[in-house]
Design an enzyme around this catalytic site. Structure first.
Site, PDB file in Angstrom:
ATOM      1  N   SER A 239       0.844  -1.189   0.000  1.00 22.47           N
ATOM      2  CA  SER A 239       0.000   0.000   0.000  1.00 22.47           C
ATOM      3  C   SER A 239       0.880   1.239   0.000  1.00 22.47           C
ATOM      4  O   SER A 239       2.073   1.162   0.268  1.00 22.47           O
ATOM      5  CB  SER A 239      -0.927   0.047   1.218  1.00 22.47           C
ATOM      6  OG  SER A 239      -1.994  -0.865   1.107  1.00 22.47           O
ATOM      7  N   SER A 277      -2.920  -3.846  -3.543  1.00 22.80           N
ATOM      8  CA  SER A 277      -2.290  -2.667  -2.956  1.00 22.80           C
ATOM      9  C   SER A 277      -3.315  -1.549  -2.774  1.00 22.80           C
ATOM     10  O   SER A 277      -4.220  -1.382  -3.583  1.00 22.80           O
ATOM     11  CB  SER A 277      -1.149  -2.182  -3.859  1.00 22.80           C
ATOM     12  OG  SER A 277      -0.373  -1.204  -3.226  1.00 22.80           O
ATOM     13  N   GLU A 279      -3.563   2.319  -2.647  1.00 17.67           N
ATOM     14  CA  GLU A 279      -2.997   3.660  -2.829  1.00 17.67           C
ATOM     15  C   GLU A 279      -4.105   4.679  -2.599  1.00 17.67           C
ATOM     16  O   GLU A 279      -4.961   4.893  -3.468  1.00 17.67           O
ATOM     17  CB  GLU A 279      -2.396   3.815  -4.229  1.00 17.67           C
ATOM     18  CG  GLU A 279      -1.054   3.135  -4.418  1.00 17.67           C
ATOM     19  CD  GLU A 279      -1.168   1.648  -4.631  1.00 17.67           C
ATOM     20  OE1 GLU A 279      -0.157   0.940  -4.431  1.00 17.67           O
ATOM     21  OE2 GLU A 279      -2.251   1.180  -5.003  1.00 17.67           O
TER      22      GLU A 279
END
Length: 358
Positions: A239, A277, A279
């Site tokens: 992340s 992930s 973001e």
């Protein structure tokens, strides 16, 4: 350990602020509580802890006079409390806290307690603190609740005390960044700032925990291909939490546009925003404040006037990623897992060799 500019890496053409950090934005403070513990598992101890809390104070009186804010998501496999409210109202009324995934609830509880103690009106009008997370379970024993209320209070206090500081804040394996890894190396907390030709300050704070070593790119050079393979390869998911702060008067919708540009900076360093992930980015204007949100049209930076701010965000984000890695030492944690520090001397040597065409 060294920041990018200390080894000759200068990203972009805009100048940095005095500390090249979020502290260059007036009224902003950042503080960390680092939890680094080696104990036996319960009941004798609390296990191996490589985690922590980072507090980012945007304005001392944010609850009374919220700042204009907006957010953007590149890939949503993560959590940020208060994100929906910031998007709906376009306002930020608490500090921003960063921590590890399994500690988010504890930090949220403590953030509520801090706001209740600071402003009695919270008891009637409530508050939704902004707390964002990345997964540090490669190095940290996430089965144990490692963060205590006093840890969050200490990070907040340190952030309040740091405002107006003349030196860069700690980066790398500190606070929320203690257990994070980035692009196959140790990651964590990174920050950088830029000054636009109009005199506005733009600063970025990142919590980096993403990517694969083979994709590491430094100022356009594909260094990851020249480095040994990761001795402890892990899934490329992770992340990155990003916050962009500016003293430019920007409306909430354009704060979100600024936040979105963080993703371009991450891409320059090798991120492809993998499926797993998260973001998640926030943008905040520290000068556009309620009840003073009714700026005259000529006072607001908008349209093509945002271009220099966009450039500043992208360059500062790229440099913040590098700072988060270059300042972080090799760290060993849970089950002997090790995240290798990115050696600044090696990076500088490879850049020089590539520049000579070797």
């Amino acid at each position: 350990m060294a920041r990018a500019r200390e080894i000759g890496i200068e990203i972009g053409v805009l100048p940095t602020g005095p500390t090249n950090s979020v502290l260059d934005v007036d009224g902003v403070g950042i503080g960390h509580t680092t939890i680094h513990r080696d104990e036996a598992p319960p009941p004798e101890g609390r296990g191996v802890a490589r985690t922590g809390v980072t507090a980012l104070v945007v304005a001392e009186d944010a609850y009374a006079r919220p700042a204009a804010a907006g957010g953007a998501v590149l890939n949503g496999a993560g959590e940020c409390t208060g994100f929906i409210g910031a998007g709906e109202w376009g306002l930020l009324e608490t500090p921003i806290y960063l921590t590890s995934t399994m500690q988010l609830g504890r930090v949220y509880d403590s953030a509520c307690r801090i706001e209740l103690e600071r402003d009695v009106r919270v008891a009637d009008a409530v508050v939704i603190p902004v707390v964002a997370e990345c997964d540090d379970s490669f190095l940290n024993d996430c089965r144990r609740m490692q963060v205590e209320h006093d840890d969050v209070v200490a990070a907040h206090r340190a952030a309040m005390d740091s405002r107006g500081g003349a030196t860069p804040p700690p980066e790398g394996a500190v606070g929320a960044g203690t257990g994070m890894s980035c692009l196959g190396f140790k990651g964590g907390i990174g920050t950088s700032s830029r000054i636009t030709p109009e005199g506005h300050t733009v600063a970025v704070l990142l919590l980096t925990n993403f990517g694969e070593r083979k994709r590491l790119t430094v100022d356009g050079l594909h260094l990851g291909r020249l480095l040994p393979e990761d001795p402890q390869p892990r899934p490329p998911a992770g992340s990155c939490i990003g916050v962009v702060l500016t003293d430019a008067p920007v409306i909430s919708a354009d704060c979100a546009r600024l936040a979105r540009r963080i993703g371009l900076g991450l891409a320059r360093t090798g991120s492809t925003a993998h499926n797993g992930s998260g973001e998640i980015f926030l943008g905040v204007s520290t000068t556009r404040r309620a009840p003073g949100l009714s700026w005259e049209a000529g006072d607001v930076v908008s349209g093509a006037g945002l271009d220099d701010l966009f450039e500043a965000v992208v360059d500062a984000s790229e440099e913040a990623v590098l700072n988060s890695m270059l300042t972080a030492p090799t760290t060993t944690g849970r089950d002997g897992n090790t995240s290798e520090g990115l050696d600044p001397t090696t990076v500088a040597r490879l850049i020089e060799e590539l520049a000579r065409g070797n």
